[in-house]
Design a protein around this motif. Structure first.
Motif, PDB file in Angstrom:
ATOM      1  N   SER A 153       0.828  -1.202   0.000  1.00  0.00           N
ATOM      2  CA  SER A 153       0.000   0.000   0.000  1.00  0.00           C
ATOM      3  C   SER A 153       0.862   1.251   0.000  1.00  0.00           C
ATOM      4  CB  SER A 153      -0.922   0.005   1.221  1.00  0.00           C
ATOM      5  OG  SER A 153      -0.168   0.033   2.413  1.00  0.00           O
ATOM      6  N   ASP A 154       0.365   2.282  -0.632  1.00  0.00           N
ATOM      7  CA  ASP A 154       1.079   3.553  -0.676  1.00  0.00           C
ATOM      8  C   ASP A 154       1.153   4.215   0.689  1.00  0.00           C
ATOM      9  OD1 ASP A 154       1.494   3.290  -3.385  1.00  0.00           O
ATOM     10  OD2 ASP A 154      -0.323   4.391  -3.910  1.00  0.00           O
ATOM     11  N   ASP A 155       0.195   3.911   1.556  1.00  0.00           N
ATOM     12  CA  ASP A 155       0.169   4.549   2.870  1.00  0.00           C
ATOM     13  C   ASP A 155       0.886   3.723   3.948  1.00  0.00           C
ATOM     14  OD1 ASP A 155      -1.588   2.453   3.209  1.00  0.00           O
ATOM     15  OD2 ASP A 155      -3.339   3.718   3.591  1.00  0.00           O
ATOM     16  N   ASN A 156       1.572   2.670   3.534  1.00  0.00           N
ATOM     17  CA  ASN A 156       2.340   1.801   4.438  1.00  0.00           C
ATOM     18  C   ASN A 156       1.496   1.174   5.543  1.00  0.00           C
ATOM     19  OD1 ASN A 156       4.831   1.938   3.149  1.00  0.00           O
ATOM     20  ND2 ASN A 156       5.343   3.851   4.169  1.00  0.00           N
ATOM     21  N   LYS A 157       0.240   0.930   5.276  1.00  0.00           N
ATOM     22  CA  LYS A 157      -0.605   0.277   6.270  1.00  0.00           C
ATOM     23  C   LYS A 157      -0.598  -1.235   6.128  1.00  0.00           C
ATOM     24  CE  LYS A 157      -3.616   4.073   7.407  1.00  0.00           C
ATOM     25  NZ  LYS A 157      -4.945   4.642   7.401  1.00  0.00           N
ATOM     26  N   GLU A 158      -0.426  -1.747   4.922  1.00  0.00           N
ATOM     27  CA  GLU A 158      -0.391  -3.197   4.705  1.00  0.00           C
ATOM     28  C   GLU A 158       1.047  -3.625   4.456  1.00  0.00           C
ATOM     29  OE1 GLU A 158      -3.250  -4.290   1.723  1.00  0.00           O
ATOM     30  OE2 GLU A 158      -4.920  -3.914   3.067  1.00  0.00           O
ATOM     31  N   VAL A 159       1.802  -3.632   5.547  1.00  0.00           N
ATOM     32  CA  VAL A 159       3.219  -3.931   5.489  1.00  0.00           C
ATOM     33  C   VAL A 159       3.543  -5.034   6.481  1.00  0.00           C
ATOM     34  CG1 VAL A 159       5.556  -2.985   5.765  1.00  0.00           C
ATOM     35  CG2 VAL A 159       3.718  -1.533   4.912  1.00  0.00           C
ATOM     36  N   ILE A 160       4.425  -5.957   6.066  1.00  0.00           N
ATOM     37  CA  ILE A 160       4.992  -6.940   6.986  1.00  0.00           C
ATOM     38  C   ILE A 160       6.504  -6.800   6.915  1.00  0.00           C
ATOM     39  CG2 ILE A 160       5.267  -9.361   7.621  1.00  0.00           C
ATOM     40  CD1 ILE A 160       2.649  -9.984   6.224  1.00  0.00           C
ATOM     41  N   TYR A 161       7.104  -6.585   8.074  1.00  0.00           N
ATOM     42  CA  TYR A 161       8.555  -6.519   8.202  1.00  0.00           C
ATOM     43  C   TYR A 161       9.058  -7.811   8.834  1.00  0.00           C
ATOM     44  CZ  TYR A 161       7.669  -1.487   7.835  1.00  0.00           C
ATOM     45  OH  TYR A 161       7.244  -0.242   7.426  1.00  0.00           O
ATOM     46  N   ARG A 162      10.349  -8.091   8.655  1.00  0.00           N
ATOM     47  CA  ARG A 162      11.014  -9.219   9.296  1.00  0.00           C
ATOM     48  C   ARG A 162      12.285  -8.682   9.960  1.00  0.00           C
ATOM     49  NH1 ARG A 162      13.954 -13.299   5.518  1.00  0.00           N
ATOM     50  NH2 ARG A 162      15.259 -13.451   7.349  1.00  0.00           N
ATOM     51  N   SER A 163      12.713  -9.355  11.038  1.00  0.00           N
ATOM     52  CA  SER A 163      13.954  -8.921  11.678  1.00  0.00           C
ATOM     53  C   SER A 163      14.413  -9.954  12.694  1.00  0.00           C
ATOM     54  CB  SER A 163      13.765  -7.568  12.376  1.00  0.00           C
ATOM     55  OG  SER A 163      13.071  -7.709  13.598  1.00  0.00           O
ATOM     56  N   GLY A 164      15.553  -9.629  13.287  1.00  0.00           N
ATOM     57  CA  GLY A 164      16.002 -10.340  14.468  1.00  0.00           C
ATOM     58  C   GLY A 164      15.320  -9.731  15.684  1.00  0.00           C
ATOM     59  N   PHE A 165      15.596 -10.279  16.850  1.00  0.00           N
ATOM     60  CA  PHE A 165      14.945  -9.827  18.078  1.00  0.00           C
ATOM     61  C   PHE A 165      15.322  -8.370  18.367  1.00  0.00           C
ATOM     62  CE2 PHE A 165      13.462  -9.566  22.311  1.00  0.00           C
ATOM     63  CZ  PHE A 165      12.641 -10.650  22.542  1.00  0.00           C
ATOM     64  N   PRO A 166      14.339  -7.470  18.449  1.00  0.00           N
ATOM     65  CA  PRO A 166      14.644  -6.060  18.723  1.00  0.00           C
ATOM     66  C   PRO A 166      15.287  -5.880  20.100  1.00  0.00           C
ATOM     67  CG  PRO A 166      12.427  -6.285  17.841  1.00  0.00           C
ATOM     68  CD  PRO A 166      12.912  -7.672  18.170  1.00  0.00           C
ATOM     69  N   GLN A 167      16.305  -5.050  20.124  1.00  0.00           N
ATOM     70  CA  GLN A 167      17.012  -4.699  21.354  1.00  0.00           C
ATOM     71  C   GLN A 167      16.610  -3.281  21.759  1.00  0.00           C
ATOM     72  OE1 GLN A 167      18.936  -7.076  22.913  1.00  0.00           O
ATOM     73  NE2 GLN A 167      18.031  -8.314  21.277  1.00  0.00           N
ATOM     74  N   PRO A 168      16.864  -2.892  23.011  1.00  0.00           N
ATOM     75  CA  PRO A 168      16.484  -1.539  23.444  1.00  0.00           C
ATOM     76  C   PRO A 168      16.978  -0.425  22.523  1.00  0.00           C
ATOM     77  CG  PRO A 168      17.073  -2.859  25.347  1.00  0.00           C
ATOM     78  CD  PRO A 168      17.379  -3.699  24.131  1.00  0.00           C
ATOM     79  N   MET A 169      18.165  -0.593  21.930  1.00  0.00           N
ATOM     80  CA  MET A 169      18.670   0.443  21.029  1.00  0.00           C
ATOM     81  C   MET A 169      17.830   0.559  19.752  1.00  0.00           C
ATOM     82  SD  MET A 169      22.112  -1.293  19.571  1.00  0.00           S
ATOM     83  CE  MET A 169      22.134  -2.995  19.054  1.00  0.00           C
ATOM     84  N   ASN A 170      16.980  -0.436  19.475  1.00  0.00           N
ATOM     85  CA  ASN A 170      16.115  -0.427  18.285  1.00  0.00           C
ATOM     86  C   ASN A 170      14.736   0.146  18.559  1.00  0.00           C
ATOM     87  OD1 ASN A 170      17.318  -3.736  17.984  1.00  0.00           O
ATOM     88  ND2 ASN A 170      18.173  -2.017  16.860  1.00  0.00           N
ATOM     89  N   TYR A 171      14.372   0.313  19.809  1.00  0.00           N
ATOM     90  CA  TYR A 171      12.998   0.684  20.157  1.00  0.00           C
ATOM     91  C   TYR A 171      12.571   2.011  19.549  1.00  0.00           C
ATOM     92  CZ  TYR A 171      13.137  -3.082  23.678  1.00  0.00           C
ATOM     93  OH  TYR A 171      13.245  -4.286  24.325  1.00  0.00           O
ATOM     94  N   LYS A 172      13.445   3.002  19.564  1.00  0.00           N
ATOM     95  CA  LYS A 172      13.089   4.313  19.003  1.00  0.00           C
ATOM     96  C   LYS A 172      12.811   4.176  17.505  1.00  0.00           C
ATOM     97  CE  LYS A 172      14.607   9.083  18.532  1.00  0.00           C
ATOM     98  NZ  LYS A 172      15.646  10.063  18.813  1.00  0.00           N
TER      99      LYS A 172
END
Length: 175
Positions: free
Chosen positions: A15-34
């Motif tokens: 979607s152009d409005d970034n509402k239908e998005v799926i991301y993938r990642s490793g386990f978020p760390q506190p430095m990633n929260y922001k």
């Protein structure tokens, strides 16, 4: 300063409005929260791993930001209940009320590589060679033969999933 989670990538952006998005990642760390809070605009976070890995700090972060945190207890594709886990994952992905979604495992390699591969195969119609290539990129070409075989053989054609057609994401075409 924004620091994205390890192995952050996009599985779906329809979607152009970034509402239908799926991301993938490793386990978020506190430095990633922001970064997560200020750039991804998430509604749902799905973790493929062990509940014991969810720290109090991470639990607090998800609660304070109103994220729906779902944990699928999973070691690998060898788990006895792996087909049930993947079926439940597809039910979440096929409901636009859950979007935007972040799916992650510990390092963002093998478990989330399987999940990504299945979404790409079943929903997006990717070729197996393309899925294998992407899996290799995220794992550093450390092949998980069991993972790749599982992706290749996984089939939903015999499974009945009760879905609310009004809640299907816009990128799903159905007859």
């Amino acid at each position: 300063m924004y620091i994205p989670p390890l192995n952050l990538g996009m599985i779906i952006n329809s979607s152009d409005d970034n509402k239908e998005v799926i991301y993938r990642s490793g386990f978020p760390q506190p430095m990633n929260y922001k970064y997560i809070k200020e750039t991804l605009n998430l509604k749902t976070i799905i973790y493929f791993g062990k509940k014991k890995d969810i720290t109090k700090e991470y639990q607090k972060f998800t609660e304070e930001n109103g994220y729906n945190l779902i944990v699928f207890e999973m070691d690998s594709v060898r788990d006895d209940n792996i087909n049930d886990i993947m079926l439940e994952m597809f039910k979440l992905v096929l409901n636009k009320d859950n979007y935007p979604i972040l799916m992650h495992s510990n390092k963002g390699k093998h478990r989330i590589g399987v999940v990504t591969g299945l979404i790409r195969k079943i929903i997006l119609g990717w070729s197996i060679s393309g899925i294998y290539q992407e899996y290799g990129i995220y794992t550093g070409n450390v092949k998980g033969e069991m993972d790749l075989e599982f992706i290749n053989k996984f089939d939903l054609s015999d499974v009945k999933i009760d879905l609310d057609l009004d809640k299907l994401p816009s990128f799903i075409n159905y007859v």
